[in-house]
Structure formats: structure tokens, C-alpha cells
Design a protein around this motif. Sequence first.
Motif, PDB file in Angstrom:
ATOM      1  N   TYR A 102     -16.744 -21.890  -5.325  1.00  0.00           N
ATOM      2  CA  TYR A 102     -16.126 -21.516  -4.040  1.00  0.00           C
ATOM      3  C   TYR A 102     -17.187 -20.847  -3.179  1.00  0.00           C
ATOM      4  O   TYR A 102     -17.173 -19.644  -2.976  1.00  0.00           O
ATOM      5  N   PRO A 103     -18.146 -21.651  -2.672  1.00  0.00           N
ATOM      6  CA  PRO A 103     -19.250 -21.042  -1.921  1.00  0.00           C
ATOM      7  C   PRO A 103     -18.768 -20.377  -0.634  1.00  0.00           C
ATOM      8  O   PRO A 103     -17.780 -20.820  -0.047  1.00  0.00           O
ATOM      9  N   PRO A 104     -19.458 -19.304  -0.206  1.00  0.00           N
ATOM     10  CA  PRO A 104     -19.054 -18.656   1.043  1.00  0.00           C
ATOM     11  C   PRO A 104     -19.237 -19.599   2.229  1.00  0.00           C
ATOM     12  O   PRO A 104     -20.118 -20.467   2.202  1.00  0.00           O
ATOM     13  N   PRO A 105     -18.404 -19.461   3.274  1.00  0.00           N
ATOM     14  CA  PRO A 105     -18.592 -20.301   4.467  1.00  0.00           C
ATOM     15  C   PRO A 105     -19.953 -20.027   5.115  1.00  0.00           C
ATOM     16  O   PRO A 105     -20.550 -18.969   4.880  1.00  0.00           O
ATOM     17  N   ALA A 106     -20.417 -20.973   5.900  1.00  0.00           N
ATOM     18  CA  ALA A 106     -21.716 -20.828   6.585  1.00  0.00           C
ATOM     19  C   ALA A 106     -21.753 -19.527   7.360  1.00  0.00           C
ATOM     20  O   ALA A 106     -20.794 -19.186   8.067  1.00  0.00           O
ATOM     21  N   GLY A 107     -22.836 -18.789   7.209  1.00  0.00           N
ATOM     22  CA  GLY A 107     -23.008 -17.547   7.970  1.00  0.00           C
ATOM     23  C   GLY A 107     -22.371 -16.323   7.339  1.00  0.00           C
ATOM     24  O   GLY A 107     -22.568 -15.206   7.794  1.00  0.00           O
ATOM     25  N   ALA A 108     -21.575 -16.516   6.263  1.00  0.00           N
ATOM     26  CA  ALA A 108     -20.918 -15.366   5.622  1.00  0.00           C
ATOM     27  C   ALA A 108     -21.872 -14.676   4.657  1.00  0.00           C
ATOM     28  O   ALA A 108     -22.873 -15.256   4.232  1.00  0.00           O
ATOM     29  N   SER A 109     -21.547 -13.444   4.298  1.00  0.00           N
ATOM     30  CA  SER A 109     -22.334 -12.696   3.314  1.00  0.00           C
ATOM     31  C   SER A 109     -22.359 -13.455   1.986  1.00  0.00           C
ATOM     32  O   SER A 109     -21.354 -14.057   1.594  1.00  0.00           O
ATOM     33  N   PRO A 110     -23.487 -13.421   1.263  1.00  0.00           N
ATOM     34  CA  PRO A 110     -23.536 -14.094  -0.043  1.00  0.00           C
ATOM     35  C   PRO A 110     -22.807 -13.304  -1.136  1.00  0.00           C
ATOM     36  O   PRO A 110     -22.544 -13.821  -2.217  1.00  0.00           O
ATOM     37  N   TYR A 111     -22.475 -12.042  -0.852  1.00  0.00           N
ATOM     38  CA  TYR A 111     -21.840 -11.204  -1.870  1.00  0.00           C
ATOM     39  C   TYR A 111     -20.333 -11.449  -1.854  1.00  0.00           C
ATOM     40  O   TYR A 111     -19.754 -11.744  -0.814  1.00  0.00           O
ATOM     41  N   PRO A 112     -19.679 -11.321  -3.012  1.00  0.00           N
ATOM     42  CA  PRO A 112     -18.225 -11.541  -3.023  1.00  0.00           C
ATOM     43  C   PRO A 112     -17.486 -10.403  -2.316  1.00  0.00           C
ATOM     44  O   PRO A 112     -18.073  -9.374  -1.973  1.00  0.00           O
ATOM     45  N   GLY A 113     -16.185 -10.591  -2.141  1.00  0.00           N
ATOM     46  CA  GLY A 113     -15.346  -9.540  -1.556  1.00  0.00           C
ATOM     47  C   GLY A 113     -14.716  -9.970  -0.256  1.00  0.00           C
ATOM     48  O   GLY A 113     -15.387 -10.052   0.761  1.00  0.00           O
ATOM     49  N   LEU A 114     -13.385 -10.230  -0.284  1.00  0.00           N
ATOM     50  CA  LEU A 114     -12.679 -10.810   0.869  1.00  0.00           C
ATOM     51  C   LEU A 114     -11.850  -9.793   1.650  1.00  0.00           C
ATOM     52  O   LEU A 114     -11.170 -10.151   2.602  1.00  0.00           O
ATOM     53  N   GLU A 115     -11.919  -8.517   1.224  1.00  0.00           N
ATOM     54  CA  GLU A 115     -11.179  -7.467   1.948  1.00  0.00           C
ATOM     55  C   GLU A 115     -11.771  -6.124   1.557  1.00  0.00           C
ATOM     56  O   GLU A 115     -12.313  -5.960   0.464  1.00  0.00           O
ATOM     57  N   CYS A 116     -11.664  -5.181   2.474  1.00  0.00           N
ATOM     58  CA  CYS A 116     -12.154  -3.831   2.168  1.00  0.00           C
ATOM     59  C   CYS A 116     -11.478  -2.828   3.084  1.00  0.00           C
ATOM     60  O   CYS A 116     -10.775  -3.190   4.031  1.00  0.00           O
ATOM     61  N   SER A 117     -11.711  -1.552   2.778  1.00  0.00           N
ATOM     62  CA  SER A 117     -11.374  -0.479   3.708  1.00  0.00           C
ATOM     63  C   SER A 117     -12.635   0.336   3.911  1.00  0.00           C
ATOM     64  O   SER A 117     -13.570   0.258   3.102  1.00  0.00           O
ATOM     65  N   GLY A 118     -12.683   1.113   4.992  1.00  0.00           N
ATOM     66  CA  GLY A 118     -13.869   1.922   5.220  1.00  0.00           C
ATOM     67  C   GLY A 118     -13.880   2.568   6.586  1.00  0.00           C
ATOM     68  O   GLY A 118     -12.847   2.653   7.274  1.00  0.00           O
ATOM     69  N   THR A 119     -15.074   2.998   6.977  1.00  0.00           N
ATOM     70  CA  THR A 119     -15.273   3.743   8.217  1.00  0.00           C
ATOM     71  C   THR A 119     -16.241   2.983   9.111  1.00  0.00           C
ATOM     72  O   THR A 119     -17.264   2.487   8.618  1.00  0.00           O
ATOM     73  N   ILE A 120     -15.934   2.881  10.402  1.00  0.00           N
ATOM     74  CA  ILE A 120     -16.841   2.180  11.325  1.00  0.00           C
ATOM     75  C   ILE A 120     -18.105   3.027  11.527  1.00  0.00           C
ATOM     76  O   ILE A 120     -18.030   4.191  11.915  1.00  0.00           O
ATOM     77  N   LEU A 121     -19.254   2.412  11.243  1.00  0.00           N
ATOM     78  CA  LEU A 121     -20.562   3.076  11.416  1.00  0.00           C
ATOM     79  C   LEU A 121     -21.210   2.725  12.752  1.00  0.00           C
ATOM     80  O   LEU A 121     -21.942   3.527  13.325  1.00  0.00           O
ATOM     81  N   ALA A 122     -20.994   1.484  13.219  1.00  0.00           N
ATOM     82  CA  ALA A 122     -21.649   1.027  14.451  1.00  0.00           C
ATOM     83  C   ALA A 122     -20.858  -0.121  15.063  1.00  0.00           C
ATOM     84  O   ALA A 122     -20.194  -0.873  14.343  1.00  0.00           O
ATOM     85  N   LEU A 123     -20.958  -0.243  16.389  1.00  0.00           N
ATOM     86  CA  LEU A 123     -20.269  -1.306  17.124  1.00  0.00           C
ATOM     87  C   LEU A 123     -21.291  -2.241  17.746  1.00  0.00           C
ATOM     88  O   LEU A 123     -22.289  -1.785  18.315  1.00  0.00           O
ATOM     89  N   GLY A 124     -21.048  -3.547  17.661  1.00  0.00           N
ATOM     90  CA  GLY A 124     -21.857  -4.509  18.397  1.00  0.00           C
ATOM     91  C   GLY A 124     -21.392  -4.556  19.847  1.00  0.00           C
ATOM     92  O   GLY A 124     -20.452  -3.859  20.233  1.00  0.00           O
TER      93      GLY A 124
END
Length: 327
Positions: free
Chosen positions: A52-74
Amino acid sequence: MRAVVIARPGGPEVLEAREVEDPPAPGEGEVLLEVAAAGVNRADTVQRMGRYPPPAGASPYPGLECSGTILALGPNVPLRWAVRDKVCALLSGGGYAEKVVVPAGQLLPIPEGVSLTDAAGLPEVACTVWSTVFMISHLSPGESFLIHGGSSGIGTFAIQIAKHLGIKVFVTAGSQEKLAACKDLGADVCINYKTEDFVERVKQETNGKGVDVILDNIGGSYLQRNLNSLGVDGRLFIIGFQGGVVAEVNLQAVLARRLTIQAAGLRSRSPVNKAQIVSEVEKNVWSAIAAGKVKPVIYKTFPLSEAAEAHRLMEASTHIGKILLLP
């Protein structure tokens, strides 16, 4: 940062926590998150095996959901989001890490009454269940709904949201302990698939009519039995293939009872499509969570360095609810 790397395709032992490059700076409409917790999903185990390879441009590391804190905005991130906001997010990959970049359209606020850690177990299940049986199959109040794998992360969420919306819930699971957990969450009819024929039991409980909608993670080996369990105008929604992808099937029932067979994944959808789903989930599901009608069911948490153990637990299928990783 530290992240879990798939060293090579294989069993849980190929997962290694390593020091890796930080993610790139967030691009247009993206944010950088400091990960507090990441959900473990069966899809991650399939990715680990190389299927189940990651889609083009996605991170190579596994993990499809998370929680956390915003560090920076584009650039051009909607004004509702700011640095230091606590959020949870639907990802295309990269959750098994200390930091991850995600499109702002895939962020959700932490629901009232839910901890930052536990919120990591919500995005994938909420978006999967809402985008399939509700947005596509139009499961409605007063209908009946069969969930295979009722004690899974998806199952435990689906039971609660369906009951909250006035739907009669049937589940299958493989042990008395799992069935008891499903009953506690509100399931009306609990079927042990190891000792009972679910088709017979569904027919018994519905006076021979069958259920309106089925959410299925098994695929091939259940296809005929699922069709036999549906009533007139019934909808089967397939989200996984734990029982294989090939089946020989008698289509007579499909025509006679106007049945619909549907299937979809989440990961390969476009960011625009994911943002649409996330928006619908926030609108329709988040208030039920805030009201305490739907709760994340967390079975166990592991440190990032024990991702292999988390995968062993997932593949043993002894858990009830979600498994989380903590960086």
C-alpha cells in the motif's frame, strides 16, 4: 526529528525509529504540526508489507491520522488556524513522527471533552465512516446497519454515531469480550461470527427482511453472504479486503432486491475531496462528540520506539478500539 521508518517490506520488525530530516516548510495552504499522538490503522500494516504505497508527494513514513500543536503556517492558511492551536488531522502519511505537514483543509479542532492524545484516534475513523455509509450510502435514521468488526477502531466509532442518529445496529465480532464491548457502546444485535451464521441471525432479527446497509472490511470471502443479508434497496459498502479481493457471486439477489455494492478508500482521494469530507465530519459528528454521545475508544498507547509492538497487537486483533503511538 524522530520518525518510524519502514526499513524494508516485511513484518513488524522492519519498523525502526530513526533520526530523519525535518519535513519541508509548509507550502501553500499547509501547516506544520508537532505530533502529540498518532493513530495506528490496519492500512499502516499493509503499507509496511509493501502492498500500500503512499500516494505521490506524501510522506514515506506511515501514519494516517494524528493530533498535535500547530508550529508554523504556510501561505494562505485560513484565518481560523493559528500557531499553538491544538488540532487533530487526517493525513496521507507521516503520522509516525515528531512533526508532520498537513493541508489546512484536513485539520479538525480538538472536540470538547476529548484529550489531545485521545483525539488522535478520531480523524481516520470519523472520516472513513462518515464519507462511506453516510455521504455515499445515505444511511438514515430508522434504518438498520450491520458493521463487521464491531470492536475495531472503525467499528466502535460506527456503532456510537449510528446509535446517536437513531439507527438499529448489528455487529459481528470474534469473542464474547468484543461483543460485550460492542453492546456497551449501544449495539442492538451482537453476533459471534465464529459460532453463528450472521446471515441467519440477521434474517431472524429482521423477520426475514435483511438490513439496509452493511459496512464491510472483509471483502471477497463475505461478498455472497453480505448480499444475502441485505434487504430491498440495501447497500453494501466495502472498505477493506481482509478476506481477499476475489469472489464468485450469484448476482440474482442484486437484481431482485435492487442492491448496491459500493467501495472506497480515503488515502488516495484528492486534498479537495478530503477537505470536503473533513468539513462534513466537523459539521455532523463533532457536536455528537462534544455532547458525549460519541467517545474515542482507546485500547492502548505505545511510545514511537515500540511501533513494531503496536503493529503486532493490531495484527493479533485482540484489541478493542484504537491503538495510538506517542512520540
